[in-house]
Design a protein around this motif. Structure first.
Motif, PDB file in Angstrom:
ATOM      1  N   ASN A 234     -35.412  47.283 109.230  1.00  0.00           N
ATOM      2  CA  ASN A 234     -36.267  46.916 110.364  1.00  0.00           C
ATOM      3  C   ASN A 234     -37.029  48.109 110.926  1.00  0.00           C
ATOM      4  O   ASN A 234     -38.091  47.955 111.544  1.00  0.00           O
ATOM      5  CB  ASN A 234     -35.426  46.285 111.474  1.00  0.00           C
ATOM      6  CG  ASN A 234     -34.880  44.930 111.091  1.00  0.00           C
ATOM      7  OD1 ASN A 234     -35.502  44.199 110.326  1.00  0.00           O
ATOM      8  ND2 ASN A 234     -33.723  44.581 111.622  1.00  0.00           N
ATOM      9  N   PRO A 536     -37.181  33.847 104.862  1.00  0.00           N
ATOM     10  CA  PRO A 536     -37.654  35.126 105.420  1.00  0.00           C
ATOM     11  C   PRO A 536     -36.767  36.308 105.071  1.00  0.00           C
ATOM     12  O   PRO A 536     -37.280  37.397 104.783  1.00  0.00           O
ATOM     13  CB  PRO A 536     -37.674  34.860 106.931  1.00  0.00           C
ATOM     14  CG  PRO A 536     -36.742  33.707 107.138  1.00  0.00           C
ATOM     15  CD  PRO A 536     -36.845  32.869 105.910  1.00  0.00           C
ATOM     16  N   ASP A 537     -35.431  36.138 105.123  1.00  0.00           N
ATOM     17  CA  ASP A 537     -34.549  37.270 104.827  1.00  0.00           C
ATOM     18  C   ASP A 537     -34.711  37.718 103.382  1.00  0.00           C
ATOM     19  O   ASP A 537     -34.716  38.922 103.085  1.00  0.00           O
ATOM     20  CB  ASP A 537     -33.094  36.881 105.104  1.00  0.00           C
ATOM     21  CG  ASP A 537     -32.842  36.626 106.580  1.00  0.00           C
ATOM     22  OD1 ASP A 537     -33.622  37.145 107.402  1.00  0.00           O
ATOM     23  OD2 ASP A 537     -31.890  35.891 106.905  1.00  0.00           O
ATOM     24  N   THR A 540     -38.024  39.683 103.092  1.00  0.00           N
ATOM     25  CA  THR A 540     -37.961  41.027 103.670  1.00  0.00           C
ATOM     26  C   THR A 540     -37.233  41.987 102.750  1.00  0.00           C
ATOM     27  O   THR A 540     -37.677  43.121 102.536  1.00  0.00           O
ATOM     28  CB  THR A 540     -37.254  40.984 105.044  1.00  0.00           C
ATOM     29  OG1 THR A 540     -37.969  40.113 105.915  1.00  0.00           O
ATOM     30  CG2 THR A 540     -37.199  42.370 105.661  1.00  0.00           C
ATOM     31  N   ARG A 573     -45.805  44.594 107.193  1.00  0.00           N
ATOM     32  CA  ARG A 573     -45.979  44.182 108.589  1.00  0.00           C
ATOM     33  C   ARG A 573     -46.607  42.798 108.680  1.00  0.00           C
ATOM     34  O   ARG A 573     -46.206  41.980 109.514  1.00  0.00           O
ATOM     35  CB  ARG A 573     -46.849  45.214 109.322  1.00  0.00           C
ATOM     36  CG  ARG A 573     -46.220  46.587 109.459  1.00  0.00           C
ATOM     37  CD  ARG A 573     -46.949  47.415 110.499  1.00  0.00           C
ATOM     38  NE  ARG A 573     -48.346  47.616 110.181  1.00  0.00           N
ATOM     39  CZ  ARG A 573     -48.830  48.671 109.531  1.00  0.00           C
ATOM     40  NH1 ARG A 573     -48.007  49.620 109.117  1.00  0.00           N
ATOM     41  NH2 ARG A 573     -50.120  48.794 109.294  1.00  0.00           N
ATOM     42  N   ARG A 576     -44.050  40.171 107.849  1.00  0.00           N
ATOM     43  CA  ARG A 576     -43.101  39.974 108.947  1.00  0.00           C
ATOM     44  C   ARG A 576     -43.752  39.238 110.115  1.00  0.00           C
ATOM     45  O   ARG A 576     -43.053  38.589 110.903  1.00  0.00           O
ATOM     46  CB  ARG A 576     -42.541  41.318 109.402  1.00  0.00           C
ATOM     47  CG  ARG A 576     -41.520  41.898 108.431  1.00  0.00           C
ATOM     48  CD  ARG A 576     -41.092  43.290 108.867  1.00  0.00           C
ATOM     49  NE  ARG A 576     -40.445  43.270 110.164  1.00  0.00           N
ATOM     50  CZ  ARG A 576     -39.139  43.114 110.366  1.00  0.00           C
ATOM     51  NH1 ARG A 576     -38.331  42.926 109.333  1.00  0.00           N
ATOM     52  NH2 ARG A 576     -38.630  43.146 111.584  1.00  0.00           N
ATOM     53  N   ASN A 577     -45.076  39.314 110.239  1.00  0.00           N
ATOM     54  CA  ASN A 577     -45.762  38.534 111.265  1.00  0.00           C
ATOM     55  C   ASN A 577     -45.919  37.073 110.856  1.00  0.00           C
ATOM     56  O   ASN A 577     -46.085  36.206 111.723  1.00  0.00           O
ATOM     57  CB  ASN A 577     -47.143  39.141 111.546  1.00  0.00           C
ATOM     58  CG  ASN A 577     -47.065  40.426 112.357  1.00  0.00           C
ATOM     59  OD1 ASN A 577     -46.215  40.563 113.228  1.00  0.00           O
ATOM     60  ND2 ASN A 577     -47.937  41.367 112.054  1.00  0.00           N
ATOM     61  N   ILE A 579     -43.568  35.373 109.541  1.00  0.00           N
ATOM     62  CA  ILE A 579     -42.278  34.724 109.806  1.00  0.00           C
ATOM     63  C   ILE A 579     -42.245  34.049 111.176  1.00  0.00           C
ATOM     64  O   ILE A 579     -41.899  32.862 111.280  1.00  0.00           O
ATOM     65  CB  ILE A 579     -41.141  35.751 109.633  1.00  0.00           C
ATOM     66  CG1 ILE A 579     -41.063  36.192 108.156  1.00  0.00           C
ATOM     67  CG2 ILE A 579     -39.806  35.163 110.086  1.00  0.00           C
ATOM     68  CD1 ILE A 579     -40.110  37.339 107.899  1.00  0.00           C
TER      69      ILE A 579
END
Length: 670
Positions: A234, A536-537, A540, A573, A576-577, A579
């Protein structure tokens, strides 16, 4: 200066080699040299690292032996078909080994190699293949068990201090980089410098796999290490996102006095060794309070400043959690360990690269055997076996040719040394005890080289050349013709492998880096596609892993090229946005849902085009307009959790995709 740890590792390996040689002589094993070589192939400097590999290697040996007994007796009358089947088996195993980047890959690698070395030397006379296969299995298993027992007893290294050192290095590096980014004008850092942090995150998880096999695994549980890996992952996107927002604020409106004071306090805390965890929690709370007041203005500058504050607060939370988890590694287990998930990162896989490695390996073996059979070379079987060893050992490399070239040079340098031993020193040696004493200086020296990461690549060819040339039969034989033939077989196998590698694996690291970048684009497109499953996990983890994979390769790309323009951190980035946008879809009104869906569809199209064309295409202006429309609609909604997360996600997307764009049209209209 002699390193005590490296010397201890070398002495441990030599002790295992002496035990293996004693057992091989006492049991009258036909190839003691093969058992001795297996000792040094199996030995690993870190105790916790070689134990899982030992289990997988034993499984690979047994699998390779089973395949040998299945193919050779049944296809002994059709040598062409037998060679094709063995090459296909080896290629399949290498494909699986390259695809699976965990210690489990050693099972596939050993299954490929063991089947080749058990089969090729006996294709001319397969009548005794059963006895020969059993002998090879026993020789290798004696060596593996000996080195495991000795290293487990002496324990040169443990996985726990390695993990602590890697985590500490990452935390210090991340805090220094973040302090630089927040305290001054954030300029583009060198690509390899930023991506090295991602490589550390991935490596931490790879080391954590070994914890159950480490003698000290109990106080440093895998749950704690995997949780630390998640928190460290993170840090990367949060720090770069905060720096991105601050760049935009400094470029136009400037930073407000309140935000400047907060930045100074955070910068002081971020310096390694400065501040405590309680102070970080206070700073995070202040950042969130400032974000709430800034967002109320409903203008673009306020949204930028609020986004920077929220990213900095989340960054502090991740660093605090990481520091606490780091402090617990190597300490007695706490009660909170049970609540942590025992799930490692999902590593990114590239079926294309794995298939190319498997195809190249299988094709190489077919060519070796074709030349051997056509020329009727008596030592051709040994050449094929050595070629299989080298091909399997370096199949995972992007471009194995340079490594194989250095392997050849190290082998040629070792031949005179092997000749000195075989024809000058060993004829004067009588008995096992004198043999061990005579070999000690050389094997301990080579083992010390093996323990040095900078020179370890030289060790395998040195051991291979020296041990195979010696023969180590129960009765000493100094046969010059056999020495030359064996040497030619080794050199021939290396040269043949080098030639085939240059023919089939010449794409190099830049080609692989481009594939990794394109695979990341494809995953972002899939993540943004509301018709696809939402994981999502998993995304990432793969994105962080790919960022780490690119780290070692990016330095070879020309500066300013499109490979450098494909900023993996920006893609991380943006992903992650995506998600929070997908999570917000069920919680917003229907019209708002349609606007968010349009943004996601635009992202899917953009990244699909990037993947298809292989270049970092700029985002279309229509996507910016859709983002602005969605921002205006979200600002009109009452404040709640999903609305806030989606709002900040849209701000982040606009900053990353359109950093030079003017303020949104709804602000200009106001």
């Amino acid at each position: 200066m002699v390193d005590p740890q490296k010397l201890l590792f070398s002495l441990s390996s030599f002790l295992a080699a002496a035990i293996t040689l004693a057992i091989a002589f006492a049991a009258s094993m036909p190839r003691p040299w093969w058992a001795l070589l297996t000792v040094y192939v199996t030995a690993q400097p870190m105790a916790g690292a070689f134990r899982p590999k030992v289990l997988y290697r034993i499984g690979g040996i047994l699998t390779g032996a089973a395949m040998t007994l299945l193919l050779v007796p049944n296809l002994q009358n059709a040598p062409e078909l037998l060679v094709l089947c063995l090459a296909s088996w080896t290629g399949l195993c290498i494909y699986l080994a390259v695809l699976d980047r965990t210690p489990r890959a050693f099972l596939f690698q050993m299954a490929a190699f063991s089947a080749a070395v058990m089969s090729f030397p006996y294709l001319d006379d397969p009548s005794s293949i059963f006895e020969t296969t059993i002998a090879r299995v026993l020789e290798m298993m004696v060596a593996i068990l000996s080195v495991t027992a000795v290293h487990a007893l002496l324990q040169p290294w443990s996985a726990t201090p390695v993990i602590r050192a890697r985590a500490r290095s990452f935390l210090d590096h991340a805090r220094r980089w973040t302090a630089e980014a927040l305290s001054s004008q954030h300029t583009r850092l060198e690509n390899e410098h930023r991506r090295a942090l991602a490589a550390d995150v991935t490596e931490l998880g790879m080391i954590a796999v070994h914890l159950p096999f480490d003698q000290r695994w109990a106080p440093a549980t895998r749950r704690r290490v995997y949780a630390l890996q998640q928190q460290l992952a993170n840090v990367l996107p949060l720090a770069s996102a905060a720096a991105n927002r601050l760049d935009l604020l400094r470029a136009a409106p400037g930073i407000s006095p309140e935000l400047a004071v907060l930045l100074d306090d955070m910068t002081d805390w971020l310096r390694p060794g400065e501040g405590n965890l309680t102070q970080a929690a206070v700073l995070a709370a202040q950042a969130r309070q400032l974000a709430v007041s800034l967002e109320k203005a409903h203008d673009w500058d306020g949204l930028l400043a609020a986004s920077a504050c929220l990213r900095m607060a989340a960054l502090l939370d991740a660093l605090v959690a990481s520091e606490r988890l780091y402090a617990g590694i190597g300490e007695p287990g706490g009660a909170n360990d049970a609540s942590l998930e025992d799930a490692p990162f999902t590593l990114a896989r590239d079926h294309g690269v794995a298939a190319l490695a498997g195809l190249a390996t299988g094709t190489a073996i077919v060519l070796y055997c074709a030349v051997w059979i056509l020329l009727a070379w008596p030592n051709g079987s040994a050449t094929a076996a050595f070629a299989a060893l080298i091909t399997c050992s370096f199949a995972a490399q992007d471009d194995p040719a340079p490594v194989i070239g250095r392997y050849l040079i190290a082998t040629l340098k070792t031949f005179p040394f092997a000749a000195l031993y075989l024809f000058v020193i060993l004829p004067r040696v009588d008995g096992y005890e004198m043999l061990v004493v005579t070999l000690a200086p050389t094997l301990v020296w080579m083992g010390y080289i093996q323990a040095d990461p900078k020179r370890s690549a030289q060790a395998l060819p040195m051991f291979s050349c020296f041990i195979v040339a010696m023969g180590f039969l129960p009765r000493f034989q100094a046969d010059f013709a056999n020495f030359i033939n064996t040497g030619l077989a080794q050199v021939g196998g290396i040269v043949a492998t080098l030639a085939v590698t240059r023919l089939f694996r010449s794409a190099g690291v830049i080609w692989t880096a481009r594939r990794i970048v394109r695979a990341n684009w494809a995953d972002v497109a899939e993540l943004a596609d509301i018709r696809r499953p939402f994981r999502p996990d998993r995304w990432t983890a793969s994105a962080i892993d790919r960022l780490g994979q690119v780290a070692a390769r990016m330095a070879l790309a020309r500066s300013g090229g499109d490979l450098h323009a494909a900023d993996g951190l920006a893609d991380l980035r943006i992903g992650r946005n995506v998600i929070p946008l997908r999570r917000a879809l069920p919680h917003v009104p229907h019209d708002m849902r349609r606007h968010l869906g349009t943004v996601l569809a635009g992202l899917t199209g953009l990244y699909a085009d990037r993947w298809w064309k292989g270049v970092p295409l700029p985002a279309p202006d229509t996507l910016r307009q859709h983002i602005d429309d969605a921002l205006a609609d979200l600002l009109a909604l009452p404040a709640e959790e999903h609305r806030q997360a989606a709002l900040q996600a849209l701000v982040g997307m606009r900053c990353n995709l359109f950093p030079d764009a003017s303020a949104p049209h709804w602000q200009a209209a106001a």
